[in-house]
Design a protein around this motif. Structure first.
Motif, PDB file in Angstrom:
ATOM      1  N   VAL A 140       0.838  -1.201   0.000  1.00  0.00           N
ATOM      2  CA  VAL A 140       0.000   0.000   0.000  1.00  0.00           C
ATOM      3  C   VAL A 140       0.877   1.257   0.000  1.00  0.00           C
ATOM      4  O   VAL A 140       0.618   2.213  -0.736  1.00  0.00           O
ATOM      5  CB  VAL A 140      -0.969  -0.011   1.207  1.00  0.00           C
ATOM      6  N   LEU A 141       1.932   1.253   0.834  1.00  0.00           N
ATOM      7  CA  LEU A 141       2.837   2.403   0.860  1.00  0.00           C
ATOM      8  C   LEU A 141       3.525   2.600  -0.488  1.00  0.00           C
ATOM      9  O   LEU A 141       3.720   3.733  -0.943  1.00  0.00           O
ATOM     10  CB  LEU A 141       3.874   2.236   1.974  1.00  0.00           C
ATOM     11  N   GLN A 142       3.880   1.488  -1.138  1.00  0.00           N
ATOM     12  CA  GLN A 142       4.491   1.575  -2.468  1.00  0.00           C
ATOM     13  C   GLN A 142       3.494   2.200  -3.456  1.00  0.00           C
ATOM     14  O   GLN A 142       3.868   3.040  -4.276  1.00  0.00           O
ATOM     15  CB  GLN A 142       4.918   0.196  -2.942  1.00  0.00           C
ATOM     16  N   ALA A 143       2.237   1.802  -3.374  1.00  0.00           N
ATOM     17  CA  ALA A 143       1.218   2.366  -4.254  1.00  0.00           C
ATOM     18  C   ALA A 143       1.029   3.861  -3.979  1.00  0.00           C
ATOM     19  O   ALA A 143       0.874   4.661  -4.914  1.00  0.00           O
ATOM     20  CB  ALA A 143      -0.100   1.617  -4.080  1.00  0.00           C
ATOM     21  N   TYR A 144       1.052   4.240  -2.695  1.00  0.00           N
ATOM     22  CA  TYR A 144       0.947   5.662  -2.357  1.00  0.00           C
ATOM     23  C   TYR A 144       2.124   6.448  -2.923  1.00  0.00           C
ATOM     24  O   TYR A 144       1.949   7.561  -3.429  1.00  0.00           O
ATOM     25  CB  TYR A 144       0.898   5.869  -0.838  1.00  0.00           C
ATOM     26  N   GLU A 145       3.309   5.890  -2.847  1.00  0.00           N
ATOM     27  CA  GLU A 145       4.487   6.574  -3.376  1.00  0.00           C
ATOM     28  C   GLU A 145       4.327   6.811  -4.874  1.00  0.00           C
ATOM     29  O   GLU A 145       4.603   7.906  -5.376  1.00  0.00           O
ATOM     30  CB  GLU A 145       5.743   5.750  -3.088  1.00  0.00           C
ATOM     31  N   GLU A 146       3.851   5.800  -5.592  1.00  0.00           N
ATOM     32  CA  GLU A 146       3.636   5.942  -7.029  1.00  0.00           C
ATOM     33  C   GLU A 146       2.522   6.945  -7.321  1.00  0.00           C
ATOM     34  O   GLU A 146       2.630   7.777  -8.235  1.00  0.00           O
ATOM     35  CB  GLU A 146       3.311   4.589  -7.649  1.00  0.00           C
ATOM     36  N   LEU A 147       1.450   6.884  -6.542  1.00  0.00           N
ATOM     37  CA  LEU A 147       0.311   7.786  -6.740  1.00  0.00           C
ATOM     38  C   LEU A 147       0.706   9.237  -6.488  1.00  0.00           C
ATOM     39  O   LEU A 147       0.396  10.126  -7.296  1.00  0.00           O
ATOM     40  CB  LEU A 147      -0.844   7.386  -5.813  1.00  0.00           C
ATOM     41  N   LEU A 148       1.399   9.489  -5.390  1.00  0.00           N
ATOM     42  CA  LEU A 148       1.829  10.854  -5.082  1.00  0.00           C
ATOM     43  C   LEU A 148       2.806  11.363  -6.131  1.00  0.00           C
ATOM     44  O   LEU A 148       2.745  12.537  -6.534  1.00  0.00           O
ATOM     45  CB  LEU A 148       2.445  10.918  -3.685  1.00  0.00           C
ATOM     46  N   GLY A 149       3.704  10.512  -6.609  1.00  0.00           N
ATOM     47  CA  GLY A 149       4.622  10.898  -7.683  1.00  0.00           C
ATOM     48  C   GLY A 149       3.876  11.261  -8.952  1.00  0.00           C
ATOM     49  O   GLY A 149       4.207  12.237  -9.640  1.00  0.00           O
ATOM     50  N   HIS A 150       2.837  10.492  -9.251  1.00  0.00           N
ATOM     51  CA  HIS A 150       2.013  10.772 -10.435  1.00  0.00           C
ATOM     52  C   HIS A 150       1.265  12.094 -10.261  1.00  0.00           C
ATOM     53  O   HIS A 150       1.168  12.883 -11.205  1.00  0.00           O
ATOM     54  CB  HIS A 150       1.028   9.618 -10.656  1.00  0.00           C
TER      55      HIS A 150
ATOM     56  N   LYS B   1       3.307  15.115 -11.073  1.00  0.00           N
ATOM     57  CA  LYS B   1       3.582  15.340 -12.490  1.00  0.00           C
ATOM     58  C   LYS B   1       2.423  16.042 -13.201  1.00  0.00           C
ATOM     59  O   LYS B   1       2.605  16.643 -14.252  1.00  0.00           O
ATOM     60  CB  LYS B   1       3.883  14.012 -13.192  1.00  0.00           C
ATOM     61  N   GLN B   2       1.232  15.943 -12.641  1.00  0.00           N
ATOM     62  CA  GLN B   2       0.050  16.542 -13.255  1.00  0.00           C
ATOM     63  C   GLN B   2      -0.179  17.944 -12.696  1.00  0.00           C
ATOM     64  O   GLN B   2       0.184  18.227 -11.547  1.00  0.00           O
ATOM     65  CB  GLN B   2      -1.193  15.705 -12.956  1.00  0.00           C
ATOM     66  N   PRO B   3      -0.832  18.795 -13.471  1.00  0.00           N
ATOM     67  CA  PRO B   3      -1.200  20.097 -12.895  1.00  0.00           C
ATOM     68  C   PRO B   3      -2.287  19.871 -11.835  1.00  0.00           C
ATOM     69  O   PRO B   3      -3.179  19.044 -12.006  1.00  0.00           O
ATOM     70  CB  PRO B   3      -1.738  20.889 -14.080  1.00  0.00           C
ATOM     71  N   PRO B   4      -2.194  20.578 -10.710  1.00  0.00           N
ATOM     72  CA  PRO B   4      -3.179  20.373  -9.645  1.00  0.00           C
ATOM     73  C   PRO B   4      -4.561  20.869 -10.061  1.00  0.00           C
ATOM     74  O   PRO B   4      -4.674  21.814 -10.837  1.00  0.00           O
ATOM     75  CB  PRO B   4      -2.632  21.196  -8.480  1.00  0.00           C
ATOM     76  N   PRO B   5      -5.607  20.216  -9.578  1.00  0.00           N
ATOM     77  CA  PRO B   5      -6.957  20.678  -9.898  1.00  0.00           C
ATOM     78  C   PRO B   5      -7.277  21.962  -9.115  1.00  0.00           C
ATOM     79  O   PRO B   5      -6.633  22.272  -8.124  1.00  0.00           O
ATOM     80  CB  PRO B   5      -7.848  19.521  -9.417  1.00  0.00           C
ATOM     81  N   GLY B   6      -8.266  22.661  -9.555  1.00  0.00           N
ATOM     82  CA  GLY B   6      -8.675  23.872  -8.836  1.00  0.00           C
ATOM     83  C   GLY B   6      -7.977  25.102  -9.372  1.00  0.00           C
ATOM     84  O   GLY B   6      -7.315  25.083 -10.410  1.00  0.00           O
ATOM     85  N   PRO B   7      -8.090  26.197  -8.620  1.00  0.00           N
ATOM     86  CA  PRO B   7      -7.491  27.462  -9.080  1.00  0.00           C
ATOM     87  C   PRO B   7      -5.971  27.394  -9.043  1.00  0.00           C
ATOM     88  O   PRO B   7      -5.399  26.612  -8.280  1.00  0.00           O
ATOM     89  CB  PRO B   7      -8.020  28.490  -8.083  1.00  0.00           C
ATOM     90  N   PRO B   8      -5.306  28.206  -9.852  1.00  0.00           N
ATOM     91  CA  PRO B   8      -3.841  28.226  -9.848  1.00  0.00           C
ATOM     92  C   PRO B   8      -3.288  28.573  -8.464  1.00  0.00           C
ATOM     93  O   PRO B   8      -3.938  29.239  -7.670  1.00  0.00           O
ATOM     94  CB  PRO B   8      -3.476  29.316 -10.865  1.00  0.00           C
ATOM     95  N   ALA B   9      -2.072  28.124  -8.210  1.00  0.00           N
ATOM     96  CA  ALA B   9      -1.455  28.288  -6.889  1.00  0.00           C
ATOM     97  C   ALA B   9      -1.281  29.751  -6.506  1.00  0.00           C
ATOM     98  O   ALA B   9      -1.361  30.097  -5.330  1.00  0.00           O
ATOM     99  CB  ALA B   9      -0.107  27.576  -6.859  1.00  0.00           C
ATOM    100  N   SER B  10      -1.047  30.625  -7.471  1.00  0.00           N
ATOM    101  CA  SER B  10      -0.782  32.031  -7.156  1.00  0.00           C
ATOM    102  C   SER B  10      -2.008  32.721  -6.554  1.00  0.00           C
ATOM    103  O   SER B  10      -1.885  33.602  -5.729  1.00  0.00           O
ATOM    104  CB  SER B  10      -0.296  32.770  -8.393  1.00  0.00           C
ATOM    105  N   THR B  11      -3.234  32.335  -6.970  1.00  0.00           N
ATOM    106  CA  THR B  11      -4.434  32.994  -6.447  1.00  0.00           C
ATOM    107  C   THR B  11      -4.858  32.426  -5.103  1.00  0.00           C
ATOM    108  O   THR B  11      -5.393  33.139  -4.273  1.00  0.00           O
ATOM    109  CB  THR B  11      -5.610  32.869  -7.439  1.00  0.00           C
ATOM    110  N   SER B  12      -4.630  31.117  -4.866  1.00  0.00           N
ATOM    111  CA  SER B  12      -5.064  30.527  -3.594  1.00  0.00           C
ATOM    112  C   SER B  12      -4.040  30.708  -2.486  1.00  0.00           C
ATOM    113  O   SER B  12      -4.351  30.565  -1.315  1.00  0.00           O
ATOM    114  CB  SER B  12      -5.383  29.033  -3.770  1.00  0.00           C
TER     115      SER B  12
ATOM    116  N   LEU C 142       2.198  17.931  -1.533  1.00  0.00           N
ATOM    117  CA  LEU C 142       2.405  16.614  -2.128  1.00  0.00           C
ATOM    118  C   LEU C 142       3.844  16.134  -1.920  1.00  0.00           C
ATOM    119  O   LEU C 142       4.081  14.964  -1.617  1.00  0.00           O
ATOM    120  CB  LEU C 142       2.058  16.632  -3.624  1.00  0.00           C
ATOM    121  N   ASN C 143       4.808  17.042  -2.079  1.00  0.00           N
ATOM    122  CA  ASN C 143       6.213  16.686  -1.847  1.00  0.00           C
ATOM    123  C   ASN C 143       6.436  16.266  -0.400  1.00  0.00           C
ATOM    124  O   ASN C 143       7.180  15.329  -0.125  1.00  0.00           O
ATOM    125  CB  ASN C 143       7.150  17.846  -2.212  1.00  0.00           C
ATOM    126  N   TYR C 144       5.814  16.983   0.527  1.00  0.00           N
ATOM    127  CA  TYR C 144       5.940  16.633   1.943  1.00  0.00           C
ATOM    128  C   TYR C 144       5.374  15.231   2.204  1.00  0.00           C
ATOM    129  O   TYR C 144       6.006  14.404   2.868  1.00  0.00           O
ATOM    130  CB  TYR C 144       5.222  17.672   2.810  1.00  0.00           C
TER     131      TYR C 144
END
Length: 190
Positions: A73-83, A86-97, A105-107
């Protein structure tokens, strides 16, 4: 000459170990394997090259199924968080929020990696070994021959494991499983 001596030494060691213990490997199975090894013949140099098909080291680990599952499960989480990184985050851009989701995610990824690295190393080795089993070259004559050669000790280990698992079952449950069919038989008779 040396390879033949090494082969004989390996055979003697195998027979000594199997002859001393109470074997769960049926005699017919041993005869069948010996007969098949004559057909799936490979040079002793290849058979005893130190690269078994099924690693004794991995099979000798003493861990619970829950630990293995948690490692996966931890291995799957590592792969999921890495994925997710790589994708743009959903929602408003980081600069406005104001909060950058990538920092979060890195943490999380670092926490999961550290936990796996420091607490689940043995389980990760087993998972890696399991992954290698999926990629066995089933049509390779050397793999087939070595697997036949390794089958007696592997069968012995599996039999002992099955027995120890059954011995670990609480007596109350074991007795209940044994008496349950008898009780059902008694109820059916008018």
């Amino acid at each position: 000459m040396v390879t033949a001596a090494r082969g004989m030494l390996g055979m003697c060691a195998y027979l000594c170990v199997c002859g001393v213990t109470t074997s769960h490997v049926p005699a017919r199975m041993n005869r069948t394997i010996q007969n098949l090894l004559q057909l799936y013949k490979i040079p002793p140099k290849e058979r005893f090259n130190g690269l078994p098909v099924f690693s004794r080291e991995l099979l000798s680990t003493k861990m619970k199924a829950k630990e293995m599952l948690m490692s996966a499960v931890l291995q799957a989480y590592e792969e999921l968080l890495g994925h997710m990184l790589k994708q743009p985050p959903p929602g408003p851009p980081a600069s406005t929020s104001g909060d950058d989701p990538r920092v979060g995610l890195n943490y999380l990824l670092k926490c999961v990696r550290d936990l796996r690295k420091y607490r689940f190393q043995e389980q990760d080795k087993v998972l890696s070994g399991l992954s290698e089993l999926r990629h066995l070259q089933m049509d390779n004559l050397m793999v087939q021959s070595k697997a036949l050669w390794e089958l007696p000790w592997l069968y012995e280990e599996a039999s002992l494991l099955a027995e120890s698992g059954r011995a670990g079952m609480p007596n109350r449950l074991r007795r209940r499983r044994q008496t349950l069919p008898q009780a059902r038989r008694r109820r059916r008779k008018p």
